[in-house]
Write an enzyme that holds these catalytic residues in place. Sequence first.
Site, PDB file in Angstrom:
ATOM      1  N   ASN A  17      -4.947 -11.493  -0.713  1.00  0.00           N
ATOM      2  CA  ASN A  17      -4.434 -11.551   0.650  1.00  0.00           C
ATOM      3  C   ASN A  17      -5.623 -11.469   1.602  1.00  0.00           C
ATOM      4  OD1 ASN A  17      -3.105 -11.302   3.062  1.00  0.00           O
ATOM      5  ND2 ASN A  17      -2.324  -9.234   2.686  1.00  0.00           N
ATOM      6  N   LYS A  19      -5.642 -11.999   4.693  1.00  0.00           N
ATOM      7  CA  LYS A  19      -5.245 -11.605   6.061  1.00  0.00           C
ATOM      8  C   LYS A  19      -5.855 -12.590   7.079  1.00  0.00           C
ATOM      9  CE  LYS A  19      -4.671  -6.979   4.319  1.00  0.00           C
ATOM     10  NZ  LYS A  19      -4.626  -5.555   4.569  1.00  0.00           N
ATOM     11  N   HIS A 105       4.962  -8.004   4.921  1.00  0.00           N
ATOM     12  CA  HIS A 105       3.762  -7.164   4.822  1.00  0.00           C
ATOM     13  C   HIS A 105       3.815  -6.092   5.920  1.00  0.00           C
ATOM     14  CE1 HIS A 105      -0.394  -5.858   4.919  1.00  0.00           C
ATOM     15  NE2 HIS A 105      -0.502  -6.340   3.685  1.00  0.00           N
ATOM     16  N   GLU A 107       1.680  -5.021   7.865  1.00  0.00           N
ATOM     17  CA  GLU A 107       1.012  -5.393   9.118  1.00  0.00           C
ATOM     18  C   GLU A 107       1.914  -6.278   9.978  1.00  0.00           C
ATOM     19  OE1 GLU A 107      -2.635  -6.758   7.330  1.00  0.00           O
ATOM     20  OE2 GLU A 107      -3.126  -4.686   6.828  1.00  0.00           O
ATOM     21  N   GLU A 175       3.353  -1.511  -1.682  1.00  0.00           N
ATOM     22  CA  GLU A 175       2.151  -1.283  -0.875  1.00  0.00           C
ATOM     23  C   GLU A 175       2.353  -0.068   0.037  1.00  0.00           C
ATOM     24  OE1 GLU A 175      -0.526  -4.914  -0.603  1.00  0.00           O
ATOM     25  OE2 GLU A 175       0.761  -4.928   1.148  1.00  0.00           O
ATOM     26  N   GLY A 181      -6.213  -0.672   3.173  1.00  0.00           N
ATOM     27  CA  GLY A 181      -7.440  -0.768   3.967  1.00  0.00           C
ATOM     28  C   GLY A 181      -8.354   0.438   3.837  1.00  0.00           C
ATOM     29  N   SER A 223      -5.838  -0.906  -1.302  1.00  0.00           N
ATOM     30  CA  SER A 223      -7.184  -0.504  -1.726  1.00  0.00           C
ATOM     31  C   SER A 223      -7.424  -0.632  -3.230  1.00  0.00           C
ATOM     32  CB  SER A 223      -7.492   0.914  -1.241  1.00  0.00           C
ATOM     33  OG  SER A 223      -7.422   0.944   0.171  1.00  0.00           O
TER      34      SER A 223
END
Length: 260
Positions: A17, A19, A105, A107, A175, A181, A223
Amino acid sequence: MKTKNKNISRKKIIVANWKMNPTSASEAKKIFLGIKKELKGVRGVDVVIAPPTPFLAVLAGLKPSSAFFKFGAQDVFWESKGSFTGEVSAKQLKEVGASYVIVGHSERRKLGESNEDVSKKVLAASKEGLRVILCVGEEERDSHGNYLTSLQKEIKESLSGVYGARLGNLIVAYEPRWAIGKTASESIDAEELHAMSIFIKKTLASIYGKKAGLSIPIVYGGSVEPANAAALAKSLVDGFLVGHASLSPGAFAKIVHAVK
Ligand code: PGA
């Protein structure tokens, strides 16, 4: 708890991913070709590259000969066409080379996407034949285990109306938002991931019945780095959704090797 891998026969899936990175098509090509070189000769896993949408066609156009490279989008809209400024349909994503799509996701959820929006996206994309990577995961943990109830609710509501033939296209990505991150040492540990995989499998079995529920692959994201990939791969997961480490061909290749 022992973390023995009982999913050994199922093909692993590793999703990159990217992003909103990198910033140019030439850089995207460079990273992809780097990954391709690092993974030369590797077989038996599905590697999905999910670049920013404008670079999908660029990468798919390189026609990578290794059969295991697939391309994915990072979002999709639920309508198939029409007056929806800024949105992209599942059919349009397929047209530019995507066969996978990440949906829900965290985000995107942070920008206002609801479980209902997510379920409409899952349905539309799977109907179009895209493999859907549905992201779920708790914001934070509490000592009373309330996060398990909210995770279960998120899974159920995000899959509202998703039944039958559509299930064959579904992958669930666990996730936890607190692990995204960061670094390998701040990520989930293998025992905890094992326990969470069982919890998600039970939830899916409660929705779809044992056979169908347990056949849905679960991948982990948050991560994943070369330092923790091998340990995490020993849990019940069927692969990883890799963010920052997927932008480095060397690191990403190490993760793929760890999963194999
Ligand atoms: P990360 O991202 O590997 O950088 O934590 C994972 C993700 O958000 O999908």
